[in-house]
Design a protein around this motif. Structure first.
Motif, PDB file in Angstrom:
ATOM      1  N   LEU A   1       0.835  -1.208   0.000  1.00  0.00           N
ATOM      2  CA  LEU A   1       0.000   0.000   0.000  1.00  0.00           C
ATOM      3  C   LEU A   1       0.869   1.258   0.000  1.00  0.00           C
ATOM      4  N   TYR A   2       1.864   1.271   0.844  1.00  0.00           N
ATOM      5  CA  TYR A   2       2.807   2.396   0.925  1.00  0.00           C
ATOM      6  C   TYR A   2       3.490   2.634  -0.422  1.00  0.00           C
ATOM      7  N   SER A   3       3.830   1.552  -1.100  1.00  0.00           N
ATOM      8  CA  SER A   3       4.593   1.658  -2.351  1.00  0.00           C
ATOM      9  C   SER A   3       3.796   2.343  -3.453  1.00  0.00           C
ATOM     10  N   ILE A   4       2.477   2.262  -3.397  1.00  0.00           N
ATOM     11  CA  ILE A   4       1.656   2.922  -4.423  1.00  0.00           C
ATOM     12  C   ILE A   4       1.948   4.421  -4.441  1.00  0.00           C
ATOM     13  N   GLY A   5       2.062   5.002  -3.230  1.00  0.00           N
ATOM     14  CA  GLY A   5       2.380   6.430  -3.155  1.00  0.00           C
ATOM     15  C   GLY A   5       3.852   6.712  -3.365  1.00  0.00           C
TER      16      GLY A   5
ATOM     17  N   SER B   1       3.669  13.454   4.084  1.00  0.00           N
ATOM     18  CA  SER B   1       3.375  12.558   2.968  1.00  0.00           C
ATOM     19  C   SER B   1       1.872  12.318   2.842  1.00  0.00           C
ATOM     20  N   PRO B   2       1.411  11.858   1.672  1.00  0.00           N
ATOM     21  CA  PRO B   2      -0.017  11.573   1.492  1.00  0.00           C
ATOM     22  C   PRO B   2      -0.472  10.399   2.354  1.00  0.00           C
ATOM     23  N   ALA B   3      -1.789  10.246   2.461  1.00  0.00           N
ATOM     24  CA  ALA B   3      -2.385   9.245   3.350  1.00  0.00           C
ATOM     25  C   ALA B   3      -1.938   7.827   3.013  1.00  0.00           C
ATOM     26  N   VAL B   4      -1.734   7.534   1.724  1.00  0.00           N
ATOM     27  CA  VAL B   4      -1.352   6.180   1.327  1.00  0.00           C
ATOM     28  C   VAL B   4       0.014   5.803   1.899  1.00  0.00           C
TER      29      VAL B   4
ATOM     30  N   SER C   1      11.613   6.480   7.074  1.00  0.00           N
ATOM     31  CA  SER C   1      12.768   7.082   6.388  1.00  0.00           C
ATOM     32  C   SER C   1      12.443   7.341   4.926  1.00  0.00           C
ATOM     33  N   GLY C   2      11.653   6.447   4.330  1.00  0.00           N
ATOM     34  CA  GLY C   2      11.227   6.662   2.950  1.00  0.00           C
ATOM     35  C   GLY C   2      10.376   7.908   2.803  1.00  0.00           C
ATOM     36  N   ALA C   3       9.488   8.151   3.782  1.00  0.00           N
ATOM     37  CA  ALA C   3       8.666   9.367   3.751  1.00  0.00           C
ATOM     38  C   ALA C   3       9.549  10.610   3.841  1.00  0.00           C
ATOM     39  N   VAL C   4      10.578  10.550   4.690  1.00  0.00           N
ATOM     40  CA  VAL C   4      11.521  11.675   4.804  1.00  0.00           C
ATOM     41  C   VAL C   4      12.260  11.886   3.490  1.00  0.00           C
ATOM     42  N   ILE C   5      12.774  10.810   2.916  1.00  0.00           N
ATOM     43  CA  ILE C   5      13.521  10.908   1.660  1.00  0.00           C
ATOM     44  C   ILE C   5      12.615  11.437   0.548  1.00  0.00           C
TER      45      ILE C   5
END
Length: 668
Positions: A105-109, A476-479, A357-361
């Motif tokens: 799910l996270y990867s979609i965003g 980051s977006p909700a997804v 960390s991905g959201a930060v990057i």
């Protein structure tokens, strides 16, 4: 009740086939990501149903084989495509499909707009399928198919950005280093099969039959050799010394890949394999010592490296290597339930940390792109003050960090403390126990330090991003955020299903649900250890409370030191590195282990390859082939004059022949 268990690996396989074959034509990212995510989530639903069906059975009946069809038959040997449903495999499929669904799910965003979007999700689904095959297989051969499958998928996903040389090199490095471990795993399978067959006429690699016949195994000797081969396989997959260096380089892949590899799939395979075959490993006390020492040393060694890294994902990578060391340490001291417990809690907080960390990057990349900056969006030295721009990411990241630091009340505390206690109090290793506990405790302090160093450098202080870019930083977006929230909650409460007995009694009799649940899986190994271990010392509760308090104090010291160095007095780290430049360089360069491996293994292999290419292949092989060709061509160049097509040449040749023949007869 379990007739539909085959659907669990089937759904991700279908998702892989749809996206792999049709994804390029579908093009719509929402549809592609939705297919992949729903495939894994469907497996999670069936896994939950399987789990509920299993716990409804009596405790001594929670082992079910579901055979689909016969795969290989040769004489007395047969291997089926069949799945083993027991408490351990059920727990693993819940972790793999549950965490895997959130990562999908996270990867979609996160992967929005990436080239090869469909290919990424096809690989993710194949990864989940392979891991499910690994943990569900009822025999060693089927486990090995899944074992190789996750190795292939790691190569594909780590090298996803294949146009980038460092990513391609990292994928190849992971593939090659895991092949070293896989060779040991294969030798272990062959050795175990040979021993049972040759000595007891039991030709099997089926887990239930191996467990039933484990009493036929001797202590030590050939079993030590067999288990060391299996452990070599585990060191490759679970990134232990000496085969750990591929895992930090795996950061070259997209961040969701890092989360999937580190939290729910590949790196847990070695720990799972040791747990699955615990009844074999306990009969090799020398191997158990090796496992415990390697695990403890890996936990400490990787933790030291994590203290000096500046790439946010590499800090987490070395954290994973260190935490895997704890799991392997637990297996080596016979605390199999504690090892699986830490595997589960680690999946929660490490997935949260990597996705955070991905959201930060993601946010850093967008902000730097707006100001046309080429600064590294993963370098923590370019961050700072992000908590005000990304409050939800900060909160979830902080909760997961507290969990991995081992602060009481959070999931990591319960599992890590149980491992440290068993390292000290286990009846297997005698005087080695204090050493094992000390290594683990020091690693715990370093973990608290470098993880809060990461938090303080990333989210606290003044923002150090390039001028003008700060205004583009955003949540980051909700997804992306929703999976973070779910994982953060699990990082807090996930440990309460395995509260150690001492703490449970102090809290009013909270039982250790996980230990009771996994008891049938490890009953064989525990019974053997109870009958054959050294005389157990009955340690007092006061000692256990004291050691627990000591580990907490060590963690608090680590957190306090990080706060002092990176919040209160942020100029001190630079002064420290200036005062001890050689030490800092050594730690920053990962103790030069990669360079050592290059010198001892990689460069000689390259030299050998160049010699075989330019020396043997070009000079000898090509020289021989080309030499024969030149001889034939030269000979042909001479004899071709015998056939000129000119009549007078043939007449002169005939006349010359007649003269020669007459001369022979006249003058002989």
């Amino acid at each position: 009740m379990f007739e539909n268990v085959w659907l669990i690996p089937l759904f991700p396989l279908i998702g892989f086939l749809i996206n792999g074959l049709l994804g390029k034509k579908i093009k719509n990212e929402t549809v592609i990501g939705g297919i992949a995510t729903l495939a894994v989530f469907a497996s999670f639903i069936v896994s939950c149903k399987t789990f509920l069906g299993l716990i409804s059975l009596p405790e001594n009946g929670r082992v079910v084989d579901v055979k689909l069809f016969t795969w290989i038959t040769a004489g007395n040997f047969n291997a089926d495509i069949a799945f083993l449903i027991d408490p351990l495999s059920c727990l693993m499929i819940l972790i793999v499909t549950g965490i895997g669904s959130l990562i999908h799910l996270y990867s979609i965003g996160y992967m929005h707009g990436e080239e090869g979007f469909y290919r990424f999700f096809a690989y993710l689904n194949l990864f989940i399928f392979s891991m499910l095959l690994l943990v569900l297989g009822n025999n060693l051969l089927l486990m090995f198919v899944g074992w190789e499958g996750v190795g292939l998928c790691s190569y594909l996903l780590i090298g996803y950005y294949f146009k980038k040389k460092s990513a391609g090199d990292a994928g190849k490095k992971a593939f090659v280093m895991n092949r070293v471990g896989d060779f040991g795993f294969l030798l272990g399978i062959f050795g175990l099969f040979w021993y049972f067959g040759q000595n007891h006429n039991v030709w099997t690699i089926k887990f239930t039959e191996l467990s039933q016949n484990a009493h036929l195994l001797p202590t030590g000797g050939v079993v030590t050799l067999i288990t060391l081969c299996f452990f070599l396989g585990a060191t490759g997959k679970s990134a232990q010394i000496p085969l750990y260096t591929w895992l930090p380089d795996a950061m070259e892949g997209p961040t969701p890949v890092s989360a999937l590899i580190h939290a729910a799939t590949m790196v847990t395979a070695g720990v799972y394999m040791i747990g699955r075959m615990s009844y074999v490993f306990v009969r090799a006390p020398e191997t158990m010592v090796v496992i415990a020492v390697v695990g403890a040393c890996t936990a400490l060694f990787a933790a030291t490296i994590g203290t000096a890294q500046n790439d946010i994902k590499r800090v987490l990578a070395y954290s994973t290597v260190s935490q895997l060391g704890y799991m392997v340490l637990a297996m080596g001291v016979g605390a199999f339930t504690a090892g699986v417990f830490h595997l589960m809690t680690h999946a929660f907080f490490k997935a949260c940390l990597f996705l955070g960390s991905g959201a930060v990057i993601h946010s850093m990349h967008i902000a730097l792109h707006h100001v046309h900056s080429h600064d590294d969006p993963q370098d923590m030295r370019n961050m700072g003050g992000l908590k005000k721009h990304m409050p939800l990411t900060f909160l979830t990241f902080l909760l997961a960090t507290i969990a991995i630091a081992g602060i009481p009340g959070f999931s990591g505390f319960f599992s890590k403390d149980e491992i440290l206690w068993m390292a000290f109090a286990n009846p297997l290793h005698g005087g080695l126990n204090t050493f094992l506990w000390a290594l683990g405790a020091i690693a715990a302090g370093l973990t608290a330090f470098y993880m809060f160093r990461l938090v303080f450098m990333t989210f606290f202080g003044e923002c150090r991003i390039k001028a003008g870019a700060e205004k583009y930083l955003h949540e980051s977006p909700a997804v992306i955020v929703i999976p973070l929230i779910v994982l953060a909650i699990l990082s807090v409460i996930g440990g309460y299903i395995g509260v150690p007995k001492l703490i449970g009694d102090a809290l009013g009799g909270i039982p250790n649900y996980l230990e009771h649940y996994l008891h049938p899986v490890f009953a064989n190994a525990n019974a053997y250890m109870a009958a054959n271990a050294h005389a157990a010392h009955h340690h007092s509760h006061a000692l256990e409370w004291g050691l627990m308090g000591t580990s907490v104090v060590i963690a608090v010291i680590g957190i306090s030191l990080a706060a002092y160095l990176y919040v209160t007095n942020p100029t001190l780290p630079a002064k420290f590195t200036a005062a001890f430049p050689a030490l800092h360089r050594a730690v920053f360069n990962k103790w030069y282990i990669d360079e050592l491996y290059d010198f001892v293994f990689v460069n000689p292999c390259k030299a050998l390859g160049r010699f075989l290419w330019k020396g043997f292949d070009v000079v000898v092989v090509d020289g021989l082939v080309n030499g024969v060709a030149h001889v034939v061509m030269s000979f042909g160049g001479v004899v071709r004059y015998l056939q000129t097509g000119q009549v007078y040449s043939y007449a002169w040749t005939m006349a010359f022949g007649v003269v020669v023949i007459l001369g022979y007869y006249l003058f002989k």
